[in-house]
Design an enzyme around this catalytic site. Structure first.
Site, PDB file in Angstrom:
ATOM      1  CB  CYS A 333      -2.398  -1.203   6.219  1.00  0.00           C
ATOM      2  SG  CYS A 333      -2.101  -2.186   7.706  1.00  0.00           S
ATOM      3  CD  GLU A 367      -0.997   1.573   3.626  1.00  0.00           C
ATOM      4  OE1 GLU A 367       0.035   1.651   4.309  1.00  0.00           O
ATOM      5  OE2 GLU A 367      -1.460   0.491   3.228  1.00  0.00           O
TER       6      GLU A 367
END
Length: 377
Positions: A333, A367
């Site tokens: 992330c 991401e």
């Protein structure tokens, strides 16, 4: 107070599909440049719905006399912005927001010192609402809350209401929801517990799981996942491996994972409640753990490892641990910390697959996913 009716809706009303594509293209370019030094293959880009993609949301509550509103704080100015609609959040959350406030307004016992409302919704139609208070919750609150929950359920909401205060949690039923995800033509069931981590963007989660399945198709041997949470990835990936070992330290997550293993009929996945460091000691025979009684670690041939670390990325010790495996599936992330980890992992492994998942549309956050294979020789 800054009275901005439908703040989220007004700001998104001007957004077009071309605007969404432009912000996605900017992320594609940024991620491609960030990893150019590792010579990855072409970036696989997975788009999100442009609105109603976030399955959970938190709002502060603003009181004006007997009235109350959802609100948020503007990051730049710290202004309080009234939010009547929030297109970022799921359609279910948006449908419930005004109905919930209408149910709270007539009841002083439910409004008093209420400072935050958290929503956790699902694609399956179930939703949890947590009401957070700066006061102790008494029997009078519970009675009023039970009436409110019944009224909302009578209006068609598959809802669970929870009251929270300092050292207090009152559940009017379950403190979890059951989510249904469609992954590569298969429906998977997941128990998601209130106040525990879940993937925020269900559509992107389905795409990440599908991508992870695709890149590991045809794998030999077994899979190890560190810090598996509720088993989100392990359960989906189990079909591609002989056996799967997954570690997790949080008991609520372990309990959810065990529920999800049974719900999905997975018979080759074991969850171990232990840290990555403890697991490494056990695998190397450096220490015995009572928690491993009945688990024959020597029977596992884990040549693939999956990691999905927090924004800080993997620490140095875990990078060295991960580097011992032939195949590394890494979901990040925070591509900046992934890049830092790749500076070490890239010494022994090469990027076989490379993906961008637009988990957080309209923000700078990205991401990323990489599938690494050990270099020949």
């Amino acid at each position: 107070m800054t009275q901005i009716q439908q703040a989220g809706a007004d700001s998104q009303a001007l957004r077009t599909p071309a605007d969404y594509q432009a912000q996605l293209d900017e992320k594609r370019e940024r991620l491609t440049q960030l990893f150019a030094g590792f010579n990855p293959p072409a970036l696989e880009v997975h788009a999100s719905p442009a609105e109603h993609y976030r399955m959970r949301a938190e709002f502060r509550i603003w009181h004006e006399g007997d009235d109350l509103f959802h609100c948020m704080y503007a990051q730049a100015t710290k202004e309080i912005i009234r939010v009547d609609h929030f297109p970022t959040a799921s359609l279910l959350i948006n449908q419930l927001m005004p109905v919930l406030l209408a149910g709270l307004r007539p009841h002083f016992v439910l409004r008093r010192k209420l400072f935050q409302i958290d929503y956790l919704s699902t694609q399956s139609g179930q939703i949890i609402v947590s009401l957070l208070y700066h006061r102790k919750l008494e029997a009078e609150w519970q009675q009023a809350a039970e009436t409110l929950q019944a009224d909302l359920q009578a209006q068609g909401f598959d809802l669970r209401l929870i009251g929270r205060a300092h050292k207090q949690k009152i559940c009017l039923g379950d403190d979890f929801v059951i989510e249904q995800l469609n992954v590569a033509g298969r429906q998977l069931t997941y128990k998601q517990v209130e106040n525990s981590f879940t993937q925020p963007n269900a559509a992107i989660n389905e795409q990440m799981l599908g991508w992870a399945l695709d890149v590991t198709r045809g794998s030999e041997g077994d899979l190890l996942e560190l810090y598996c949470g509720n088993g989100n990835f392990s359960i989906a990936l189990a079909q591609n491996f002989r056996k799967v070992l997954a570690t997790e330290i949080a008991k609520p997550s372990v309990d959810s994972a065990q529920f999800n293993i049974a719900a999905n009929g997975v018979d080759n996945l074991i969850i171990l409640r232990m840290s990555a460091e403890e697991f490494t000691m056990a695998m190397r025979g450096e220490r015995e753990f009572n928690r491993l009684k009945g688990v024959d670690l020597k029977s596992y041939q884990c040549n693939t490892i999956f990691v999905d670390p927090p924004r800080a990325g993997l620490d140095d010790a875990t990078v060295k641990l991960v580097q011992e495996y032939d195949n590394i599936l890494y979901i990040s992330c925070n591509p900046e910390t992934l890049q830092a980890n790749m500076a070490v992992l890239g010494e022994t492994h090469e990027v076989a697959r490379f993906a961008l998942f637009d988990q957080f549309p309209w923000t700078h956050h990205m991401e990323a996913g990489v599938y690494l294979k050990r270099k020949a020789g």
